[in-house]
Design an enzyme around this catalytic site. Structure first.
Site, short mmCIF file in Angstrom:
data_model
loop_
_atom_site.label_atom_id
_atom_site.label_comp_id
_atom_site.label_asym_id
_atom_site.label_seq_id
_atom_site.Cartn_x
_atom_site.Cartn_y
_atom_site.Cartn_z
N LYS A 171 0.82 -1.19 0.00
CA LYS A 171 0.00 0.00 0.00
C LYS A 171 0.86 1.26 0.00
O LYS A 171 2.03 1.15 0.36
CB LYS A 171 -0.95 0.00 1.20
N LYS A 205 -1.69 -10.84 10.39
CA LYS A 205 -1.54 -10.99 11.85
C LYS A 205 -2.36 -12.19 12.32
O LYS A 205 -3.51 -12.35 11.93
CB LYS A 205 -2.00 -9.72 12.58
N ASP A 259 -3.96 6.52 5.67
CA ASP A 259 -2.86 5.64 6.07
C ASP A 259 -3.37 4.40 6.81
O ASP A 259 -2.83 3.31 6.65
CB ASP A 259 -1.89 6.42 6.97
N HIS A 264 -6.31 -0.97 6.92
CA HIS A 264 -6.34 -1.86 8.09
C HIS A 264 -7.66 -1.80 8.86
O HIS A 264 -8.23 -2.83 9.22
CB HIS A 264 -5.20 -1.53 9.06
N LYS A 365 0.62 1.67 22.47
CA LYS A 365 0.39 0.94 21.21
C LYS A 365 -0.56 -0.21 21.52
O LYS A 365 -0.26 -1.08 22.34
CB LYS A 365 1.71 0.40 20.65
C1 BG6 Z 1 1.20 0.97 8.27
C2 BG6 Z 1 1.07 2.46 8.34
O1 BG6 Z 1 0.41 0.46 7.23
O2 BG6 Z 1 0.79 0.40 9.51
C3 BG6 Z 1 1.92 3.00 9.48
O3 BG6 Z 1 1.51 3.03 7.11
C4 BG6 Z 1 1.56 2.32 10.78
O4 BG6 Z 1 1.78 4.41 9.60
C5 BG6 Z 1 1.57 0.80 10.63
O5 BG6 Z 1 2.51 2.72 11.75
C6 BG6 Z 1 1.01 0.13 11.86
O6 BG6 Z 1 1.19 -1.24 11.79
P1 BG6 Z 1 1.29 -2.13 13.10
O7 BG6 Z 1 1.40 -3.53 12.59
O8 BG6 Z 1 2.50 -1.66 13.85
O9 BG6 Z 1 0.03 -1.88 13.88
#
Ligand code: BG6
Length: 510
Positions: A171, A205, A259, A264, A365
């Protein structure tokens, strides 16, 4: 036939076999993604015996490198980023013999002629049987350019009759519906849809894939997942990091909506809300995901003002503001946080709000899906201290502490009738003793084996872009809602709670 107790079950009911051989051509081989994700994933697949002995990896980029230099750079990357540590040096030495490098400037068509000869030569050397997988770990503007240049020298066709050619893309796929369609049209002139693998790494995942198993391998939850029992759904993907180094320029043209939400977050929503597929295969699953994405009610400008929140992080102690990051306009109006309230116009979900939020530089996170059930129709216990919001929530934790929990009220031991929510909790870490593969391991092996289930089909892509476009259009035309700010390290603007329109409902703390 009933399975013996404790037996593992897969869709194919067989142990995974090594992927068929191919020349795996990695464009962008000297870049960040190749070192951080692709090389460690290939190494771990190799250790697990999931790559054919004849798989050959050809790194392609514009910087000159010898095979040896490239191998030692990849070893360094694997040492730094592999999930399995320490590195098995003797296994790597064996594997490294199949890594090669070829210098090519992606937008120089002439150079693809020597690339084609090199691929042929390596195929002969290692026995890849004419199969090719082109992995584009490059900037998105190069996707159509590389695809076109591959086609010019016939690399969109396999090197032998029964072999395959696939192209794997990262992407973003376009920056709005029109550009995504244009990109698709261009690609579809060069490759069939069945050859195109669009990555959304969330689908790789383990916990995201488990959503399908949880819903469709267990008969007890599915009857509850509808408007009759579900009050609302909250989907969160929070990041504590800000802008990764050198990403400012990309993010300035993307923002959180493009993004994270376009891909996602809407994929998570689709997996939670889709109907039961008629077949548990790639097309069966993708048909249902596409249908539910198409059923998301488009938002009018007035609804965008009411049902979306956008914000940008400011500095806090030890945290620089978004506007102070490298590559970011000091007056940037780009959102680093977004929260939405969406509805799905179908019989199952009509009038059930789906709340989505994502942001950078939040307190933690964490990604999770929280299904909040309706209260019992008449409450006997309200006076004795239970939560007026109702206790029943099903939480699917994608990260961290991967697992699923179900909350319900229980009586606190003692003479008075006091209630407290308690949890039934499944934790991946405790239930299974082996470590989950990285998302990229799943996705790479599927691309090598030709299983597109976890890749995005073009109709899903278009449906997601339509939703995102309607929101972006309203933001830019009406400037409503206005861009808010939130302090870096917080949980985002408090206005996001107002989306619930009910003082007893809000984003559940994580
Ligand atoms: C990516 C985005 O697709 O996913 C990023 O471009 C983001 O900005 C990332 O940080 C997050 O992925 P994960 O797996 O760390 O949740």
């Amino acid at each position: 036939m009933p399975l013996p107790a404790g037996e593992a079950f897969s869709l194919s009911s067989t142990e995974p076999e090594p992927a068929p051989p191919c020349v795996f051509v990695l464009f962008g081989a000297t870049g960040d993604l190749a070192g951080r994700k692709i090389a460690p994933a290939l190494y771990n697949l190799y250790l697990e015996g999931l790559l054919s002995e004849n798989t050959t990896i050809l790194g392609v980029a514009r910087r000159p490198r010898s095979d040896e230099q490239f191998r030692s750079e990849m070893l360094k990357a694997v040492k730094e980023h592999s999930r399995t540590q320490p590195i098995d040096e003797s296994a790597w030495r064996k594997f490294a013999g199949r890594w090669h490098y070829h210098v090519t400037t992606a937008d120089k068509p002439k150079q693809y002629e020597t690339l084609a000869s090199r691929i042929k030569e390596l195929d002969k050397l290692h026995g890849a049987e004419g199969a090719r997988v082109f992995y584009l770990a490059t900037t998105p503007d190069l996707n159509p350019v590389i695809a076109k240049n591959l086609q010019r020298v016939g690399l969109n066709r396999a090197g032998s009759k029964d072999a395959f050619v696939r192209i794997v893309l990262e992407k973003p796929f376009g920056h709005d519906l029109a550009s995504a369609r244009k990109l698709d049209q261009d690609l579809l002139e060069l490759f069939d849809e069945s050859q195109i693998y669009r990555i959304d790494h969330y689908l790789g995942k383990e916990t995201v894939q488990n959503l399908l198993v949880f819903r469709f391998a267990n008969a007890i939850f599915e009857p509850l997942l509808n408007r009759q029992y579900v009050d609302h759904v909250q989907i969160t993907a929070a990041e504590s990091e800000g802008m990764a180094r050198r990403r400012g320029a990309y993010y300035e043209n993307a923002g959180a909506l493009r993004d994270m939400v376009q891909n996602h977050m809407l994929q998570l929503l689709a997996l939670v809300a889709m109907e039961v597929p008629s077949r548990m295969d790639a097309e069966g699953i993708r048909d249902e995901k596409a249908q539910v994405l198409e059923a998301i009610r488009p938002l009018s400008a007035g609804q965008v003002a009411e049902q979306t929140v956008r914000a940008q992080y400011t500095g806090a102690e030890g945290i620089g503001a978004y506007r102070s990051q490298e590559g970011v306009d000091p007056n940037s109006e780009v959102e680093t946080y977004v929260a939405l309230k969406l509805f799905i116009a179908n019989w199952r979900w009509s009038d059930v709000p789906f709340y989505i939020r994502t942001g950078k530089r939040l307190a933690k996170k964490a990604s999770q899906v929280r299904i909040v059930f309706r209260r019992e129709p008449m409450s006997f216990f309200t006076l004795w201290g239970c939560d007026p919001r109702g206790p029943n929530q099903l939480v699917i934790r994608i990260y961290p502490d991967e697992g699923i929990s179900l909350t319900f009220d229980a009586k606190v031991p003692g003479v008075s009738m006091l209630l407290r929510p308690v949890k039934m909790d499944f934790r991946y870490g405790a239930a299974f003793r082996w470590a989950s593969p990285e998302a990229y391991e799943h996705l790479l092996v599927d691309a090598l084996c030709g299983d597109p289930t976890l890749f995005i089909r073009n109709d899903e892509l278009e449906a997601s872009w339509s939703i995102v476009d309607s929101i972006r259009d309203a933001w830019s035309k009406t400037n409503r809602p206005e861009l808010l700010t939130y302090e870096g390290g917080s949980w985002g603007p408090s206005e996001a709670d107002k989306l619930f329109g009910d003082p007893y409902k809000r984003w559940h703390p994580i």
